[in-house]
Design a protein around this motif. Sequence first.
Motif, PDB file in Angstrom:
ATOM      1  N   HIS A 233       0.833  -1.211   0.000  1.00 28.43           N
ATOM      2  CA  HIS A 233       0.000   0.000   0.000  1.00 28.43           C
ATOM      3  C   HIS A 233       0.864   1.257   0.000  1.00 28.43           C
ATOM      4  O   HIS A 233       0.575   2.235  -0.687  1.00 28.43           O
ATOM      5  N   LYS A 234       1.924   1.221   0.805  1.00 25.69           N
ATOM      6  CA  LYS A 234       2.759   2.423   0.941  1.00 25.69           C
ATOM      7  C   LYS A 234       3.551   2.672  -0.347  1.00 25.69           C
ATOM      8  O   LYS A 234       3.695   3.815  -0.789  1.00 25.69           O
ATOM      9  N   LEU A 235       4.069   1.610  -0.957  1.00 27.05           N
ATOM     10  CA  LEU A 235       4.862   1.789  -2.187  1.00 27.05           C
ATOM     11  C   LEU A 235       3.978   2.295  -3.328  1.00 27.05           C
ATOM     12  O   LEU A 235       4.388   3.168  -4.104  1.00 27.05           O
ATOM     13  N   LEU A 236       2.764   1.780  -3.393  1.00 22.50           N
ATOM     14  CA  LEU A 236       1.874   2.264  -4.459  1.00 22.50           C
ATOM     15  C   LEU A 236       1.531   3.739  -4.232  1.00 22.50           C
ATOM     16  O   LEU A 236       1.496   4.544  -5.167  1.00 22.50           O
ATOM     17  N   PHE A 237       1.303   4.100  -2.980  1.00 23.55           N
ATOM     18  CA  PHE A 237       1.004   5.500  -2.669  1.00 23.55           C
ATOM     19  C   PHE A 237       2.184   6.394  -3.084  1.00 23.55           C
ATOM     20  O   PHE A 237       2.004   7.426  -3.743  1.00 23.55           O
ATOM     21  N   LEU A 238       3.401   5.986  -2.717  1.00 25.33           N
ATOM     22  CA  LEU A 238       4.589   6.791  -3.059  1.00 25.33           C
ATOM     23  C   LEU A 238       4.758   6.880  -4.575  1.00 25.33           C
ATOM     24  O   LEU A 238       5.162   7.915  -5.110  1.00 25.33           O
ATOM     25  N   ALA A 239       4.420   5.796  -5.277  1.00 28.17           N
ATOM     26  CA  ALA A 239       4.519   5.816  -6.740  1.00 28.17           C
ATOM     27  C   ALA A 239       3.516   6.803  -7.336  1.00 28.17           C
ATOM     28  O   ALA A 239       3.823   7.540  -8.279  1.00 28.17           O
ATOM     29  N   GLU A 240       2.303   6.833  -6.761  1.00 28.55           N
ATOM     30  CA  GLU A 240       1.285   7.779  -7.252  1.00 28.55           C
ATOM     31  C   GLU A 240       1.760   9.221  -7.061  1.00 28.55           C
ATOM     32  O   GLU A 240       1.626  10.059  -7.952  1.00 28.55           O
ATOM     33  N   VAL A 241       2.309   9.502  -5.876  1.00 28.46           N
ATOM     34  CA  VAL A 241       2.773  10.865  -5.590  1.00 28.46           C
ATOM     35  C   VAL A 241       3.938  11.227  -6.521  1.00 28.46           C
ATOM     36  O   VAL A 241       3.990  12.323  -7.086  1.00 28.46           O
ATOM     37  N   GLU A 242       4.833  10.278  -6.709  1.00 34.49           N
ATOM     38  CA  GLU A 242       5.993  10.531  -7.571  1.00 34.49           C
ATOM     39  C   GLU A 242       5.553  10.787  -9.018  1.00 34.49           C
ATOM     40  O   GLU A 242       6.069  11.670  -9.703  1.00 34.49           O
TER      41      GLU A 242
END
Length: 373
Positions: A233-242
């Motif tokens: 969940h956290k990696l996908l969130f960071l990818a979205e923000v990036e």
Amino acid sequence: MVVSKHKTFDILSDAVRYCTRCERMHSSQRILSRSVGSLSSPIMFIGEAPGRLGADLSGVPFYGDKSGDNFQALLEHAGIDRTSVFVSNAVLCNPRDEDGRNATPNRQELSNCSGFLSRQIELVDPKIVVTLGASALEALSLIERHEYTLSACVRTTCQWFGRTLIPLYHPGQRAMVHRSFANQRSDYQFVAERLRRLDKGRRKPSGLPSKAASDLAREIIELKPGVSYFALHKLLFLAEVESLKRSGERLSGALFLRQKDGPYCVDLEVTRLRKGIPDLEIINKAGRLHFRVKATSGILFSEATPSSQMPKGRTVVADIVQQYGELDDARLKTRTYLAEPMRRILREEQKSLVNLFNTPINLDVATIERAPT
Ligand code: SF4
């Protein structure tokens, strides 16, 4: 077609103006005019009744009194433009008690006015109906029976009469005892997020946000076999923000909520994830879920692949996994908390001294500082 819709509405308003069905409403105004908002709105807000110091004086639902001020503030907070929505009430006249104060409409009055409410819904044909308070929710049940209650269903999406129904509390001061203003602000953000998803669905009818999210999840899992549910969940969130920073575009239309341990992607809930990735292998290690895929979908990247030739979303995901994939839970959580969309929520929490758990995280490009190109 628009003209005939307006004509039909005017005929309905005329019928309301001469209605005398409710005895104690004889001296009240009938509040149904073009001031209710857009007849083409995808969303309809339904309150309880016009207020004595609000709509009964101003002629505009939720305008002129404290409830109206609160309603306006809640819409503004969520970025919903009042002029583009339709706002009405379960009964169209102001009920008062023997002392002349605002009263709750009784069952008979709700029933008397339900034909008018039903015709408004039929005419506007909104995809989303938001009820404000228990009376409005009860009024819908007189049109098409349902068993929803406000306390059990507040800020959830329910199916009603072929539409999405979102029950909320009334924005008046009395209801604040049951639902704080801070909580109500989160409720309206939830509504705004539903509206945005509706809008995206319209613009991209072929887009399947949950599929896009599960495809990205698959990439993360293939790049980091054994990744934990938490980290996914956290990696996908960071990818979205990036991705927003780099290109101003989301990778998926997935909905993220602020939860106690950071961003949580609704689209990656385990059952949905299983459906999205049929060959998903779930490993339970001491109560924590980890994932592998049984067969990789193909070579995602090889050392020989120049990064400029990788599809944009994959490049972002690969970079994020490389950068943060080895962090432990605490550090990964901190990374997400440092991302602007989460920081905004944390600031809000500090300001209002409440937690905003389950609030949708606003992943709007306008709120993200773009990286220089
Ligand atoms: S509340 Fe509705 S049904 Fe009752 S008098 Fe007013 S318009 Fe008529």
